[in-house]
Structure formats: C-alpha cells, structure tokens
Design an enzyme around this catalytic site. Structure first.
Site, short mmCIF file in Angstrom:
data_model
loop_
_atom_site.label_atom_id
_atom_site.label_comp_id
_atom_site.label_asym_id
_atom_site.label_seq_id
_atom_site.Cartn_x
_atom_site.Cartn_y
_atom_site.Cartn_z
N ASP A 31 -19.17 11.89 26.56
CA ASP A 31 -18.48 12.15 25.30
C ASP A 31 -19.41 12.94 24.38
O ASP A 31 -20.59 12.65 24.27
CB ASP A 31 -18.08 10.82 24.64
N ILE A 32 -18.84 13.93 23.70
CA ILE A 32 -19.65 14.80 22.83
C ILE A 32 -20.13 14.06 21.58
O ILE A 32 -21.12 14.47 20.96
CB ILE A 32 -18.81 16.06 22.46
N ASN A 87 -7.29 4.59 24.11
CA ASN A 87 -6.59 4.68 22.84
C ASN A 87 -5.25 5.36 23.09
O ASN A 87 -5.21 6.46 23.64
CB ASN A 87 -7.41 5.49 21.84
N GLY A 93 -5.91 5.59 17.44
CA GLY A 93 -7.08 6.46 17.34
C GLY A 93 -7.15 7.56 18.38
O GLY A 93 -8.18 8.23 18.49
N GLN A 94 -6.08 7.74 19.17
CA GLN A 94 -6.12 8.83 20.16
C GLN A 94 -6.09 10.18 19.45
O GLN A 94 -5.26 10.39 18.55
CB GLN A 94 -4.91 8.72 21.12
N HIS A 100 -7.25 9.37 28.91
CA HIS A 100 -8.69 9.24 29.21
C HIS A 100 -9.13 7.82 29.01
O HIS A 100 -8.68 7.13 28.11
CB HIS A 100 -9.52 10.19 28.36
N HIS A 102 -12.36 5.61 28.05
CA HIS A 102 -13.72 5.62 27.51
C HIS A 102 -14.50 4.55 28.26
O HIS A 102 -14.10 3.38 28.26
CB HIS A 102 -13.74 5.24 26.03
P1 5GP Z 1 -9.71 9.61 21.66
O1 5GP Z 1 -10.05 9.58 20.20
O2 5GP Z 1 -8.57 10.57 21.96
O3 5GP Z 1 -9.50 8.27 22.27
O4 5GP Z 1 -11.00 10.17 22.38
C1 5GP Z 1 -11.30 11.52 22.46
C2 5GP Z 1 -12.78 11.63 22.71
O5 5GP Z 1 -13.07 12.94 23.14
C3 5GP Z 1 -13.65 11.38 21.46
O6 5GP Z 1 -14.52 10.28 21.69
C4 5GP Z 1 -14.39 12.69 21.26
O7 5GP Z 1 -15.72 12.52 20.83
C5 5GP Z 1 -14.31 13.33 22.64
N1 5GP Z 1 -14.29 14.78 22.62
C6 5GP Z 1 -13.50 15.57 21.86
N2 5GP Z 1 -13.72 16.86 22.12
C7 5GP Z 1 -14.68 16.89 23.10
C8 5GP Z 1 -15.32 17.95 23.80
O8 5GP Z 1 -15.07 19.14 23.59
N3 5GP Z 1 -16.24 17.60 24.73
C9 5GP Z 1 -16.54 16.30 25.00
N4 5GP Z 1 -17.46 16.07 25.93
N5 5GP Z 1 -15.95 15.27 24.36
C10 5GP Z 1 -15.03 15.56 23.42
#
Ligand code: 5GP
Length: 114
Positions: A31-32, A87, A93-94, A100, A102
């Site tokens: 994760d970034i 999420n 929080g998605q 995906h 985590h």
């Molecule tokens: P969500 O909030 O949808 O459950 O999780 C999305 C996740 O994707 C977040 O934890 C966010 O930091 C990660 N993320 C978003 N954009 C990028 C990206 O360009 N590269 C990587 N490696 N992670 C990303």
C-alpha cells in the site's frame, strides 16, 4: 469517495507498484500509504467493484485470494497475527472501486476499527 480504478493501471503496469506476488488471477503489492509496518493489498485481476458485487461465479477466485493472503502473511513474517480487511463502499471507507483485501500486520491492533 470512490475514485477512478487506479488498480487497473497497476495491473496493466501503466503505473509502478511494489509488487510482492502475482499470478494468473491476482496480484499483491505494498500500500502506498501504509497503516501498519506490513500493509499489502491483494487484488483480483478481474474487476469486481465492491465486495457487494461478488457472486457465486467468484467462489474459486475468492478462495484463492484467501489462500494467497495466508501464504503471504507467512512469507512476510506475520506469525504473531495479522488483520485482513475489506472496506465495502463509501461508508466503510472504500476509495478504489476494485475489490481488494488489506493485509495488515507488524503491530498490535485495536478493536473495533474506527
Ligand atoms: P480502500 O480505502 O479503498 O479500502 O483502500 C485503498 C487503498 O489503496 C488505500 O489504503 C490507499 O493507500 C491505496 N492506494 C491508493 N492508490 C494507490 C496507488 O497508486 N498505489 C498503491 N500502492 N496503493 C494505493
């Protein structure tokens, strides 16, 4: 807010990611913006927008994602435990509209999540 599907760009190697695992149907990358010492995202290559969109046809794929998660947790040294989070939709929080998992570990975690 749900954004563009940036994960498709990672799948298609249009933008870089620190990929830790990939096979015919999924990949996993760091994760970034990590929320724990280990924070990996496990995604199917197939676009499934949210967890609420999974169907019976996805049974094998979802089982595979779980097996990959368990193997990765072992490989990444999370023998003390880890958390697997999905999420689903904005209220949870998605932000990226591509299913995906985590995989988080490397620290003690509280419960319930915020
Ligand atoms: P969500 O909030 O949808 O459950 O999780 C999305 C996740 O994707 C977040 O934890 C966010 O930091 C990660 N993320 C978003 N954009 C990028 C990206 O360009 N590269 C990587 N490696 N992670 C990303």
């Amino acid at each position: 807010m749900l954004q563009d599907n940036i994960f498709l760009k990672i799948i298609n190697k249009q933008i870089p990611a620190a990929i830790v695992y990939e096979d015919d149907c999924c990949l996993a990358f760091k994760d970034i913006n990590p929320k724990a010492p280990t924070h990996v995202l496990i995604i199917p290559r197939q676009v499934i927008a949210t967890h609420a969109d999974i169907t019976e046809a996805d049974r094998d794929l979802l089982g595979h994602l779980h097996i990959v998660a368990a193997k990765l947790a072992q490989q990444l040294g999370l023998s003390e435990g880890y958390r697997l989070v999905v999420n689903c939709k904005e209220q949870a929080g998605q932000t990226v509209p591509h299913l995906h998992f985590h995989l988080l570990g490397g620290r003690v975690m509280g419960w319930p999540p915020g």
